[in-house]
Design a protein around this motif. Structure first.
Motif, short mmCIF file in Angstrom:
data_model
loop_
_atom_site.label_atom_id
_atom_site.label_comp_id
_atom_site.label_asym_id
_atom_site.label_seq_id
_atom_site.Cartn_x
_atom_site.Cartn_y
_atom_site.Cartn_z
N THR A 142 0.83 -1.21 0.00
CA THR A 142 0.00 0.00 0.00
C THR A 142 0.86 1.25 0.00
O THR A 142 0.56 2.22 -0.70
CB THR A 142 -0.96 0.00 1.21
N ALA A 143 1.95 1.24 0.76
CA ALA A 143 2.86 2.39 0.78
C ALA A 143 3.43 2.63 -0.61
O ALA A 143 3.52 3.77 -1.08
CB ALA A 143 3.98 2.16 1.79
N ARG A 144 3.81 1.57 -1.30
CA ARG A 144 4.35 1.70 -2.66
C ARG A 144 3.29 2.25 -3.61
O ARG A 144 3.58 3.11 -4.44
CB ARG A 144 4.88 0.35 -3.14
N LEU A 145 2.05 1.77 -3.50
CA LEU A 145 0.98 2.27 -4.35
C LEU A 145 0.70 3.74 -4.10
O LEU A 145 0.50 4.52 -5.05
CB LEU A 145 -0.30 1.46 -4.13
N ILE A 146 0.69 4.15 -2.84
CA ILE A 146 0.45 5.56 -2.51
C ILE A 146 1.54 6.43 -3.09
O ILE A 146 1.28 7.50 -3.67
CB ILE A 146 0.31 5.74 -0.98
N ARG A 147 2.78 5.99 -2.98
CA ARG A 147 3.89 6.77 -3.53
C ARG A 147 3.83 6.82 -5.06
O ARG A 147 3.98 7.88 -5.66
CB ARG A 147 5.23 6.21 -3.09
N ASP A 148 3.57 5.68 -5.67
CA ASP A 148 3.55 5.63 -7.14
C ASP A 148 2.40 6.45 -7.72
O ASP A 148 2.56 7.09 -8.75
CB ASP A 148 3.45 4.19 -7.63
N GLU A 149 1.25 6.43 -7.05
CA GLU A 149 0.09 7.20 -7.52
C GLU A 149 0.15 8.65 -7.10
O GLU A 149 -0.64 9.46 -7.57
CB GLU A 149 -1.20 6.58 -6.98
N ASP A 150 1.06 8.95 -6.16
CA ASP A 150 1.12 10.27 -5.54
C ASP A 150 -0.28 10.67 -5.03
O ASP A 150 -0.78 11.76 -5.30
CB ASP A 150 1.67 11.31 -6.53
N ALA A 151 -0.87 9.71 -4.31
CA ALA A 151 -2.27 9.85 -3.87
C ALA A 151 -2.43 10.95 -2.83
O ALA A 151 -1.66 11.03 -1.87
CB ALA A 151 -2.77 8.52 -3.31
N THR A 152 -3.41 11.78 -3.04
CA THR A 152 -3.80 12.81 -2.09
C THR A 152 -5.33 12.90 -2.10
O THR A 152 -5.99 12.38 -3.00
CB THR A 152 -3.22 14.19 -2.46
N GLY A 153 -5.86 13.55 -1.09
CA GLY A 153 -7.29 13.80 -1.04
C GLY A 153 -8.13 12.54 -1.07
O GLY A 153 -7.85 11.57 -0.36
N GLU A 154 -9.16 12.55 -1.89
CA GLU A 154 -10.12 11.44 -1.94
C GLU A 154 -9.46 10.12 -2.35
O GLU A 154 -9.80 9.06 -1.83
CB GLU A 154 -11.25 11.79 -2.92
N ALA A 155 -8.51 10.17 -3.27
CA ALA A 155 -7.82 8.94 -3.70
C ALA A 155 -7.04 8.32 -2.53
O ALA A 155 -7.04 7.09 -2.37
CB ALA A 155 -6.88 9.24 -4.85
N LEU A 156 -6.41 9.15 -1.72
CA LEU A 156 -5.67 8.66 -0.56
C LEU A 156 -6.63 8.06 0.46
O LEU A 156 -6.37 6.99 1.01
CB LEU A 156 -4.86 9.80 0.07
N TRP A 157 -7.74 8.73 0.71
CA TRP A 157 -8.71 8.24 1.71
C TRP A 157 -9.30 6.90 1.27
O TRP A 157 -9.47 6.00 2.09
CB TRP A 157 -9.81 9.27 1.94
N ARG A 158 -9.59 6.78 -0.02
CA ARG A 158 -10.11 5.50 -0.53
C ARG A 158 -9.08 4.39 -0.39
O ARG A 158 -9.41 3.27 0.00
CB ARG A 158 -10.52 5.63 -1.99
N ARG A 159 -7.82 4.70 -0.70
CA ARG A 159 -6.75 3.70 -0.60
C ARG A 159 -6.58 3.24 0.85
O ARG A 159 -6.43 2.05 1.12
CB ARG A 159 -5.44 4.29 -1.14
N LEU A 160 -6.60 4.19 1.79
CA LEU A 160 -6.44 3.84 3.20
C LEU A 160 -7.65 3.06 3.73
O LEU A 160 -7.50 2.12 4.53
CB LEU A 160 -6.21 5.10 4.04
N THR A 161 -8.84 3.42 3.28
CA THR A 161 -10.04 2.69 3.69
C THR A 161 -10.02 1.27 3.14
O THR A 161 -10.36 0.32 3.85
CB THR A 161 -11.31 3.43 3.23
N ARG A 162 -9.60 1.11 1.89
CA ARG A 162 -9.49 -0.22 1.29
C ARG A 162 -8.45 -1.05 2.04
O ARG A 162 -8.67 -2.23 2.33
CB ARG A 162 -9.10 -0.09 -0.18
N HIS A 163 -7.33 -0.42 2.39
CA HIS A 163 -6.29 -1.11 3.14
C HIS A 163 -6.84 -1.59 4.49
O HIS A 163 -6.62 -2.74 4.87
CB HIS A 163 -5.10 -0.16 3.35
#
Length: 175
Positions: A123-144
């Motif tokens: 998940t950390a690698r995906l967040i870095r690669d996507e440069d996730a912020t805002g809603e995309a970050l919240w969705r990624r963390l909720t999915r995790h």
């Protein structure tokens, strides 16, 4: 009867019939599902609800923890993987080949947590690669968090089944 026997009679040292093991299992999984990549999940909910400074704080903490996890993985990941595999193999052999109940209990706690550790790294690698912020970050963390909770439910179920088997079939009252 000496004091040593009295203490071990009072405190059951078998893992699966010990209340402390089940308390530790509950604490481990509730902590794992509350802390998403080292950030308490209530920060994710607050950032989603209020935005602004709460969202900036969340993004900063996630950036810091993501960079930290990826750095540790890059620098010493192979060593940590080797040590973890060695320990898990030792616990499997001790627990399920030689019948050491404590090793079984530690394996049933540690193996699913190692899966969660690998998921954290992914998940950390995906967040870095996507440069996730805002809603995309919240969705990624909720999915995790949802995946961690699912792993926890399966792990608790398997541990409970194995623990009941140990207490009924292998325990001191069997046969």
């Amino acid at each position: 009867m000496d004091w040593y026997d009295t203490i071990f009679e009072l405190i059951d040292m078998r893992s699966f019939s010990n209340l402390w093991f089940w308390i530790a299992l509950a604490v481990v999984w509730s902590t794992a599902s509350h802390w998403v990549l080292g950030v308490p999940y209530d920060m994710v909910a607050r950032a989603r609800r209020h935005g602004g400074q709460a969202a900036e704080d969340l993004e900063d903490l996630i950036r810091i923890n993501t960079n930290r996890l990826l750095y540790i993985g890059a620098v010493s990941g192979l060593w940590l993987l080797g040590i973890a595999c060695f320990l898990m193999t030792g616990l499997i052999l001790l627990g399920f080949v030689y019948g050491v109940e404590f090793a079984q209990a530690v394996f049933l706690l540690g193996f699913p947590m190692s899966i969660v550790g690998a998921l954290n790294l992914s998940t950390a690698r995906l967040i870095r690669d996507e440069d996730a912020t805002g809603e995309a970050l919240w969705r990624r963390l909720t999915r995790h968090r949802t995946i961690v909770q699912a792993i926890g439910m399966v792990s608790i179920f398997i541990t409970a089944l194995w623990g009941m088997y140990q207490n009924l079939a292998v325990g001191p009252f069997a046969g």
